[in-house]
Scaffold this motif. Structure first.
Motif, PDB file in Angstrom:
ATOM      1  N   GLU A  21       6.448   8.285   5.513  1.00  0.00           N
ATOM      2  CA  GLU A  21       6.664   9.611   6.091  1.00  0.00           C
ATOM      3  C   GLU A  21       5.751  10.671   5.471  1.00  0.00           C
ATOM      4  O   GLU A  21       5.948  11.863   5.680  1.00  0.00           O
ATOM      5  CB  GLU A  21       8.140  10.010   5.949  1.00  0.00           C
ATOM      6  CG  GLU A  21       9.061   9.116   6.746  1.00  0.00           C
ATOM      7  CD  GLU A  21       8.747   9.100   8.237  1.00  0.00           C
ATOM      8  OE1 GLU A  21       8.481  10.176   8.806  1.00  0.00           O
ATOM      9  OE2 GLU A  21       8.757   8.004   8.827  1.00  0.00           O
ATOM     10  N   SER A  22       4.763  10.230   4.699  1.00  0.00           N
ATOM     11  CA  SER A  22       3.739  11.107   4.105  1.00  0.00           C
ATOM     12  C   SER A  22       4.299  12.167   3.163  1.00  0.00           C
ATOM     13  O   SER A  22       3.719  13.243   3.019  1.00  0.00           O
ATOM     14  CB  SER A  22       2.900  11.760   5.205  1.00  0.00           C
ATOM     15  OG  SER A  22       2.277  10.772   5.992  1.00  0.00           O
ATOM     16  N   VAL A  23       5.419  11.862   2.523  1.00  0.00           N
ATOM     17  CA  VAL A  23       5.935  12.750   1.486  1.00  0.00           C
ATOM     18  C   VAL A  23       5.081  12.568   0.236  1.00  0.00           C
ATOM     19  O   VAL A  23       4.770  13.524  -0.465  1.00  0.00           O
ATOM     20  CB  VAL A  23       7.425  12.458   1.199  1.00  0.00           C
ATOM     21  CG1 VAL A  23       7.945  13.324   0.064  1.00  0.00           C
ATOM     22  CG2 VAL A  23       8.255  12.649   2.467  1.00  0.00           C
ATOM     23  N   VAL A  24       4.678  11.311  -0.027  1.00  0.00           N
ATOM     24  CA  VAL A  24       3.772  10.959  -1.127  1.00  0.00           C
ATOM     25  C   VAL A  24       2.742   9.989  -0.563  1.00  0.00           C
ATOM     26  O   VAL A  24       2.919   9.452   0.531  1.00  0.00           O
ATOM     27  CB  VAL A  24       4.526  10.308  -2.311  1.00  0.00           C
ATOM     28  CG1 VAL A  24       5.545  11.254  -2.915  1.00  0.00           C
ATOM     29  CG2 VAL A  24       5.169   9.006  -1.905  1.00  0.00           C
ATOM     30  N   SER A  25       1.675   9.746  -1.319  1.00  0.00           N
ATOM     31  CA  SER A  25       0.663   8.823  -0.809  1.00  0.00           C
ATOM     32  C   SER A  25       0.606   7.493  -1.556  1.00  0.00           C
ATOM     33  O   SER A  25       0.004   6.544  -1.074  1.00  0.00           O
ATOM     34  CB  SER A  25      -0.719   9.483  -0.811  1.00  0.00           C
ATOM     35  OG  SER A  25      -1.025  10.003  -2.067  1.00  0.00           O
ATOM     36  N   THR A  26       1.259   7.395  -2.728  1.00  0.00           N
ATOM     37  CA  THR A  26       1.258   6.127  -3.475  1.00  0.00           C
ATOM     38  C   THR A  26       2.635   5.875  -4.082  1.00  0.00           C
ATOM     39  O   THR A  26       3.462   6.791  -4.200  1.00  0.00           O
ATOM     40  CB  THR A  26       0.233   6.146  -4.623  1.00  0.00           C
ATOM     41  OG1 THR A  26       0.668   7.090  -5.612  1.00  0.00           O
ATOM     42  CG2 THR A  26      -1.165   6.487  -4.140  1.00  0.00           C
TER      43      THR A  26
END
Length: 75
Positions: A21-26
């Motif tokens: 959900e693109s809250v974080v990328s890794t």
């Protein structure tokens, strides 16, 4: 904002949800994010990025949205 997240596996982890959900990328960012922010799973605070989320679960990420886990095959 309410969002439905459809999965085609038995479960998704909390870290995977945050990435999807693109809250974080890794995954490393997910670990940090969960230490710094309160995230509620089924109305209970949870900071485990490996927490398994099943269809029917809800995840509330403050200032981001409310996510409903759904199965692509139907519940």
């Amino acid at each position: 904002m309410k969002n439905e997240v459809f999965i085609d596996t038995p479960y998704i982890t909390l870290g995977q949800l945050l990435k999807e959900e693109s809250v974080v990328s890794t995954g490393g960012q997910a670990k940090w994010y969960l230490r710094e922010h309160v995230v509620n799973v089924n109305s209970e605070p949870d900071d485990r990025r490996g927490r398994k989320l099943y269809p029917g679960d809800t995840v509330d990420v403050p200032d981001v949205g409310l996510f409903f886990i759904r199965s692509k095959q139907g519940e």
